[in-house]
Scaffold this motif. Sequence first.
Motif, mmCIF file in Angstrom:
data_model
loop_
_atom_site.group_PDB
_atom_site.id
_atom_site.type_symbol
_atom_site.label_atom_id
_atom_site.label_comp_id
_atom_site.label_asym_id
_atom_site.label_seq_id
_atom_site.Cartn_x
_atom_site.Cartn_y
_atom_site.Cartn_z
ATOM 1 N N LEU A 15 0.825 -1.202 0.000
ATOM 2 C CA LEU A 15 0.000 0.000 0.000
ATOM 3 C C LEU A 15 0.863 1.257 0.000
ATOM 4 O O LEU A 15 0.571 2.221 -0.707
ATOM 5 C CB LEU A 15 -0.929 -0.001 1.212
ATOM 6 C CG LEU A 15 -1.852 1.185 1.334
ATOM 7 C CD1 LEU A 15 -2.824 1.208 0.163
ATOM 8 C CD2 LEU A 15 -2.620 1.129 2.626
ATOM 9 N N GLU A 16 1.940 1.236 0.750
ATOM 10 C CA GLU A 16 2.828 2.402 0.800
ATOM 11 C C GLU A 16 3.493 2.629 -0.556
ATOM 12 O O GLU A 16 3.613 3.763 -1.014
ATOM 13 C CB GLU A 16 3.892 2.187 1.872
ATOM 14 C CG GLU A 16 4.783 3.382 2.106
ATOM 15 C CD GLU A 16 5.769 3.138 3.223
ATOM 16 O OE1 GLU A 16 6.861 3.714 3.142
ATOM 17 O OE2 GLU A 16 5.457 2.384 4.155
ATOM 18 N N HIS A 76 -12.529 6.590 0.070
ATOM 19 C CA HIS A 76 -12.104 5.489 -0.786
ATOM 20 C C HIS A 76 -10.709 5.016 -0.394
ATOM 21 O O HIS A 76 -10.446 3.818 -0.309
ATOM 22 C CB HIS A 76 -12.140 5.940 -2.248
ATOM 23 C CG HIS A 76 -11.665 4.914 -3.220
ATOM 24 N ND1 HIS A 76 -12.393 3.792 -3.517
ATOM 25 C CD2 HIS A 76 -10.535 4.848 -3.963
ATOM 26 C CE1 HIS A 76 -11.732 3.069 -4.400
ATOM 27 N NE2 HIS A 76 -10.604 3.700 -4.692
ATOM 28 N N HIS A 77 -9.798 5.961 -0.128
ATOM 29 C CA HIS A 77 -8.432 5.600 0.259
ATOM 30 C C HIS A 77 -8.407 4.901 1.620
ATOM 31 O O HIS A 77 -7.640 3.960 1.815
ATOM 32 C CB HIS A 77 -7.525 6.833 0.270
ATOM 33 C CG HIS A 77 -7.129 7.271 -1.103
ATOM 34 N ND1 HIS A 77 -6.278 6.560 -1.897
ATOM 35 C CD2 HIS A 77 -7.493 8.353 -1.830
ATOM 36 C CE1 HIS A 77 -6.117 7.165 -3.045
ATOM 37 N NE2 HIS A 77 -6.858 8.268 -3.031
ATOM 38 N N ARG A 78 -9.235 5.360 2.561
ATOM 39 C CA ARG A 78 -9.289 4.698 3.871
ATOM 40 C C ARG A 78 -9.800 3.275 3.732
ATOM 41 O O ARG A 78 -9.307 2.359 4.390
ATOM 42 C CB ARG A 78 -10.161 5.493 4.836
ATOM 43 C CG ARG A 78 -9.480 6.714 5.409
ATOM 44 C CD ARG A 78 -10.243 7.283 6.607
ATOM 45 N NE ARG A 78 -11.648 7.519 6.340
ATOM 46 C CZ ARG A 78 -12.165 8.658 5.901
ATOM 47 N NH1 ARG A 78 -11.367 9.682 5.655
ATOM 48 N NH2 ARG A 78 -13.454 8.793 5.697
ATOM 49 N N LEU A 79 -10.791 3.075 2.878
ATOM 50 C CA LEU A 79 -11.337 1.742 2.653
ATOM 51 C C LEU A 79 -10.282 0.831 2.048
ATOM 52 O O LEU A 79 -10.084 -0.304 2.509
ATOM 53 C CB LEU A 79 -12.559 1.827 1.731
ATOM 54 C CG LEU A 79 -13.242 0.521 1.369
ATOM 55 C CD1 LEU A 79 -13.834 -0.118 2.626
ATOM 56 C CD2 LEU A 79 -14.326 0.767 0.343
ATOM 57 N N GLN A 81 -7.076 1.170 2.257
ATOM 58 C CA GLN A 81 -6.017 0.956 3.234
ATOM 59 C C GLN A 81 -6.430 -0.145 4.212
ATOM 60 O O GLN A 81 -5.620 -1.001 4.550
ATOM 61 C CB GLN A 81 -5.729 2.243 3.994
ATOM 62 C CG GLN A 81 -4.598 2.107 4.983
ATOM 63 C CD GLN A 81 -4.243 3.421 5.651
ATOM 64 O OE1 GLN A 81 -4.891 4.437 5.422
ATOM 65 N NE2 GLN A 81 -3.228 3.400 6.468
ATOM 66 N N GLY A 82 -7.675 -0.142 4.636
ATOM 67 C CA GLY A 82 -8.163 -1.193 5.530
ATOM 68 C C GLY A 82 -8.107 -2.557 4.884
ATOM 69 O O GLY A 82 -7.706 -3.548 5.514
ATOM 70 N N LEU A 87 -5.259 -7.773 4.249
ATOM 71 C CA LEU A 87 -4.587 -8.757 3.392
ATOM 72 C C LEU A 87 -3.144 -9.002 3.856
ATOM 73 O O LEU A 87 -2.654 -10.132 3.771
ATOM 74 C CB LEU A 87 -4.596 -8.282 1.949
ATOM 75 C CG LEU A 87 -5.940 -8.353 1.243
ATOM 76 C CD1 LEU A 87 -5.855 -7.717 -0.139
ATOM 77 C CD2 LEU A 87 -6.429 -9.784 1.135
ATOM 78 N N GLU A 88 -2.468 -7.959 4.336
ATOM 79 C CA GLU A 88 -1.089 -8.140 4.802
ATOM 80 C C GLU A 88 -1.034 -8.977 6.079
ATOM 81 O O GLU A 88 -0.076 -9.696 6.297
ATOM 82 C CB GLU A 88 -0.431 -6.788 5.022
ATOM 83 C CG GLU A 88 -0.053 -6.111 3.731
ATOM 84 C CD GLU A 88 0.619 -4.777 3.968
ATOM 85 O OE1 GLU A 88 0.684 -4.299 5.126
ATOM 86 O OE2 GLU A 88 1.072 -4.193 2.968
#
Length: 90
Positions: A15-16, A76-79, A81-82, A87-88
């Motif tokens: 994600l980063e 959308h970005h927060r979703l 990221q969650g 997944l990680e």
Amino acid sequence: MVATTSAVSPRRPALERLREAEHLVLDLPVMGHISLPPPEQLAYLAGVGTLVALELLEWPVAVAITAGHLLAEAHHHRLLQGIGEALEEA
């Protein structure tokens, strides 16, 4: 145009890496480093600005539309990221 680089190890979260890849960074002589939003968002903002300049859209309406767009984009970005964090951990 200068690509962003980070001192984070190569095993950093996906994600980063995606977040860094979607932003453009310009190195301007007088202003220094300037981070630009993704091209899709720039196009949207330019379109709204054009409509205001042509007086097809009143500026208070443009401000409201842009604020709603930015809030939706942040959600959308927060979703995402969650989902990425889940997944990680899996």
